[in-house]
Design an enzyme around this catalytic site. Structure first.
Site, PDB file in Angstrom:
ATOM      1  N   ARG A 267      -9.763   0.652   8.550  1.00 23.38           N
ATOM      2  CA  ARG A 267      -9.334  -0.689   8.928  1.00 23.38           C
ATOM      3  C   ARG A 267     -10.427  -1.459   9.644  1.00 23.38           C
ATOM      4  O   ARG A 267     -10.225  -2.636   9.954  1.00 23.38           O
ATOM      5  CB  ARG A 267      -8.128  -0.583   9.870  1.00 23.38           C
ATOM      6  CG  ARG A 267      -6.778  -0.837   9.206  1.00 23.38           C
ATOM      7  CD  ARG A 267      -5.733  -0.556  10.258  1.00 23.38           C
ATOM      8  NE  ARG A 267      -4.478  -1.224  10.093  1.00 23.38           N
ATOM      9  CZ  ARG A 267      -3.391  -0.649   9.580  1.00 23.38           C
ATOM     10  NH1 ARG A 267      -3.445   0.555   9.081  1.00 23.38           N
ATOM     11  NH2 ARG A 267      -2.256  -1.321   9.571  1.00 23.38           N
TER      12      ARG A 267
ATOM     13  N   ARG B 184      12.086  -5.720   5.585  1.00 22.79           N
ATOM     14  CA  ARG B 184      12.055  -4.361   5.014  1.00 22.79           C
ATOM     15  C   ARG B 184      12.723  -3.339   5.936  1.00 22.79           C
ATOM     16  O   ARG B 184      12.759  -3.495   7.151  1.00 22.79           O
ATOM     17  CB  ARG B 184      10.627  -3.929   4.679  1.00 22.79           C
ATOM     18  CG  ARG B 184       9.833  -3.411   5.844  1.00 22.79           C
ATOM     19  CD  ARG B 184       8.482  -2.884   5.403  1.00 22.79           C
ATOM     20  NE  ARG B 184       7.636  -2.635   6.551  1.00 22.79           N
ATOM     21  CZ  ARG B 184       6.382  -2.232   6.463  1.00 22.79           C
ATOM     22  NH1 ARG B 184       5.803  -2.048   5.290  1.00 22.79           N
ATOM     23  NH2 ARG B 184       5.677  -2.019   7.554  1.00 22.79           N
TER      24      ARG B 184
ATOM     25  N   ARG C 111      -0.341  -8.612  13.525  1.00 17.63           N
ATOM     26  CA  ARG C 111      -0.972  -7.597  12.669  1.00 17.63           C
ATOM     27  C   ARG C 111      -1.762  -8.263  11.533  1.00 17.63           C
ATOM     28  O   ARG C 111      -2.833  -7.790  11.155  1.00 17.63           O
ATOM     29  CB  ARG C 111       0.104  -6.649  12.111  1.00 17.63           C
ATOM     30  CG  ARG C 111       0.554  -5.629  13.157  1.00 17.63           C
ATOM     31  CD  ARG C 111       1.949  -5.097  12.896  1.00 17.63           C
ATOM     32  NE  ARG C 111       2.081  -4.394  11.654  1.00 17.63           N
ATOM     33  CZ  ARG C 111       3.219  -4.311  10.954  1.00 17.63           C
ATOM     34  NH1 ARG C 111       4.318  -4.898  11.394  1.00 17.63           N
ATOM     35  NH2 ARG C 111       3.244  -3.649   9.835  1.00 17.63           N
TER      36      ARG C 111
ATOM     37  N   LYS D 137       0.831  -1.218   0.000  1.00 21.52           N
ATOM     38  CA  LYS D 137       0.000   0.000   0.000  1.00 21.52           C
ATOM     39  C   LYS D 137       0.861   1.263   0.000  1.00 21.52           C
ATOM     40  O   LYS D 137       0.603   2.192  -0.754  1.00 21.52           O
ATOM     41  CB  LYS D 137      -0.942   0.031   1.220  1.00 21.52           C
ATOM     42  CG  LYS D 137      -1.907  -1.141   1.299  1.00 21.52           C
ATOM     43  CD  LYS D 137      -2.883  -0.990   2.453  1.00 21.52           C
ATOM     44  CE  LYS D 137      -2.242  -1.022   3.834  1.00 21.52           C
ATOM     45  NZ  LYS D 137      -1.573  -2.296   4.172  1.00 21.52           N
TER      46      LYS D 137
ATOM     47  N   ARG E 248      11.290  -1.109  11.469  1.00 21.22           N
ATOM     48  CA  ARG E 248      10.172  -0.703  12.336  1.00 21.22           C
ATOM     49  C   ARG E 248      10.040  -1.652  13.527  1.00 21.22           C
ATOM     50  O   ARG E 248      10.175  -2.852  13.368  1.00 21.22           O
ATOM     51  CB  ARG E 248       8.865  -0.710  11.526  1.00 21.22           C
ATOM     52  CG  ARG E 248       8.504   0.660  11.005  1.00 21.22           C
ATOM     53  CD  ARG E 248       7.349   0.589  10.063  1.00 21.22           C
ATOM     54  NE  ARG E 248       6.133   0.013  10.652  1.00 21.22           N
ATOM     55  CZ  ARG E 248       4.960  -0.021  10.017  1.00 21.22           C
ATOM     56  NH1 ARG E 248       4.864   0.473   8.797  1.00 21.22           N
ATOM     57  NH2 ARG E 248       3.907  -0.548  10.582  1.00 21.22           N
TER      58      ARG E 248
HETATM   59  P1  AMP Z   1       0.637   0.704   9.358  1.00 23.87           P
HETATM   60  O1  AMP Z   1       1.785   1.637   9.194  1.00 23.87           O
HETATM   61  O2  AMP Z   1      -0.505   1.015   8.434  1.00 23.87           O
HETATM   62  O3  AMP Z   1       1.058  -0.743   9.302  1.00 23.87           O
HETATM   63  O4  AMP Z   1       0.064   0.957  10.840  1.00 23.87           O
HETATM   64  C1  AMP Z   1       0.867   0.746  11.979  1.00 23.87           C
HETATM   65  C2  AMP Z   1       0.009   0.654  13.224  1.00 23.87           C
HETATM   66  O5  AMP Z   1      -0.707   1.885  13.415  1.00 23.87           O
HETATM   67  C3  AMP Z   1      -1.075  -0.398  13.179  1.00 23.87           C
HETATM   68  O6  AMP Z   1      -0.592  -1.689  13.525  1.00 23.87           O
HETATM   69  C4  AMP Z   1      -2.082   0.156  14.194  1.00 23.87           C
HETATM   70  O7  AMP Z   1      -1.639  -0.048  15.512  1.00 23.87           O
HETATM   71  C5  AMP Z   1      -2.016   1.639  13.927  1.00 23.87           C
HETATM   72  N1  AMP Z   1      -2.989   2.052  12.885  1.00 23.87           N
HETATM   73  C6  AMP Z   1      -2.709   2.569  11.649  1.00 23.87           C
HETATM   74  N2  AMP Z   1      -3.834   2.830  10.970  1.00 23.87           N
HETATM   75  C7  AMP Z   1      -4.860   2.465  11.777  1.00 23.87           C
HETATM   76  C8  AMP Z   1      -6.273   2.474  11.648  1.00 23.87           C
HETATM   77  N3  AMP Z   1      -6.873   2.910  10.512  1.00 23.87           N
HETATM   78  N4  AMP Z   1      -7.017   2.021  12.691  1.00 23.87           N
HETATM   79  C9  AMP Z   1      -6.456   1.604  13.826  1.00 23.87           C
HETATM   80  N5  AMP Z   1      -5.120   1.544  14.020  1.00 23.87           N
HETATM   81  C10 AMP Z   1      -4.316   1.980  13.014  1.00 23.87           C
END
Ligand code: AMP
Length: 225
Positions: A88, A127, A172, A13, A161
């Site tokens: 999400r 990554r 996740r 994404k 990360r």
């Molecule tokens: P990402 O960078 O998209 O993988 O997001 C990293 C973390 O941020 C996720 O594992 C969640 O803890 C939090 N997060 C990001 N976007 C959302 C969302 N739309 N709803 C809830 N938690 C989020």
């Protein structure tokens, strides 16, 4: 062009969102990046979100919905936006639809980047991310030129990360299947969803993404935007 990028963590994404930004000049809104920035800066939002993020769990709906609603009001979203990592949950998707309906600017399309679990586990576990521009590199695919620094920021060392270790990655992915995967049907029902095969190199997947938004791009050009 108002888009959502849907897909399991590691489906591409972020990478494909950046290609869309380059092509169409509309902003990418990545809730994960906004939250990580807040954690880094120690803001109240960051302090509230950190524990759940570190555990690979979702941050509460009302928190992320508030972030996105604020962000969508910014002038740079007038020509469109690419939401990456939001919505999400069904509650987030419904809140987004309601907000956009009030503004008279409904979503145009949801791109569902489809990738197999084992493939994304490997991608995420290996990554590296630039802490400045958030571009990601991968030794098994699109590696950084020297393997250590960002290609665009040669002074900046790439980082791993904290939530990209295998146990948290699996958590996740589990959360994705429980909370986020049902959104594909939510958007498929009214014809807004396009499945995009996420397997293959970045260039191949980008070609599929551009194909999936081709008539939206024509409409955007036709409108002189
Ligand atoms: P990402 O960078 O998209 O993988 O997001 C990293 C973390 O941020 C996720 O594992 C969640 O803890 C939090 N997060 C990001 N976007 C959302 C969302 N739309 N709803 C809830 N938690 C989020």
């Amino acid at each position: 062009m108002r888009l959502v990028l849907l897909g399991v963590p590691g489906a591409g994404k972020g990478t494909q969102g950046r290609r869309l930004v380059e092509r169409f000049g509309i902003p990418q809104i990545a809730t994960g990046e906004i939250l990580r920035e807040a954690v880094k800066n120690g803001t109240p939002l960051g302090r509230a979100a950190k524990e759940r993020m570190d555990a690979g769990l979702l941050v509460p709906d009302e928190v992320v919905i508030g972030i996105v609603e604020e962000r969508l009001k910014a002038p740079d979203c007038a020509r469109g936006f690419i939401l990456d990592g939001f919505p999400r949950t069904t509650a987030q998707a419904e809140a987004l639809d309601a907000t956009l309906a009030r503004a008279g600017t409904p979503l145009d399309r949801v791109l569902n980047l489809v990738a197999a679990t084992e493939q994304v586990v490997l991608r995420l576990a290996t990554r590296l991310e630039c802490p400045v521009c958030h571009r990601t590199f991968n030794p098994t695919g699109a590696a950084a030129k020297d393997g250590v620094h960002c290609d665009a920021h040669p002074e900046t060392t790439l980082i791993h990360r904290v939530d990209d270790d295998v146990a948290k990655i699996r958590k996740r992915i589990e959360v994705f299947h429980a909370e986020t995967a049902p959104l594909a049907d939510y958007y498929r029902r009214d014809g807004r969803l396009r499945d995009v095969e996420g397997l293959g190199d970045v260039v191949t997947v980008t070609a599929r993404v551009m194909d999936a938004v081709a008539e939206l791009a024509e409409r955007m050009n036709g409108a002189g935007a």
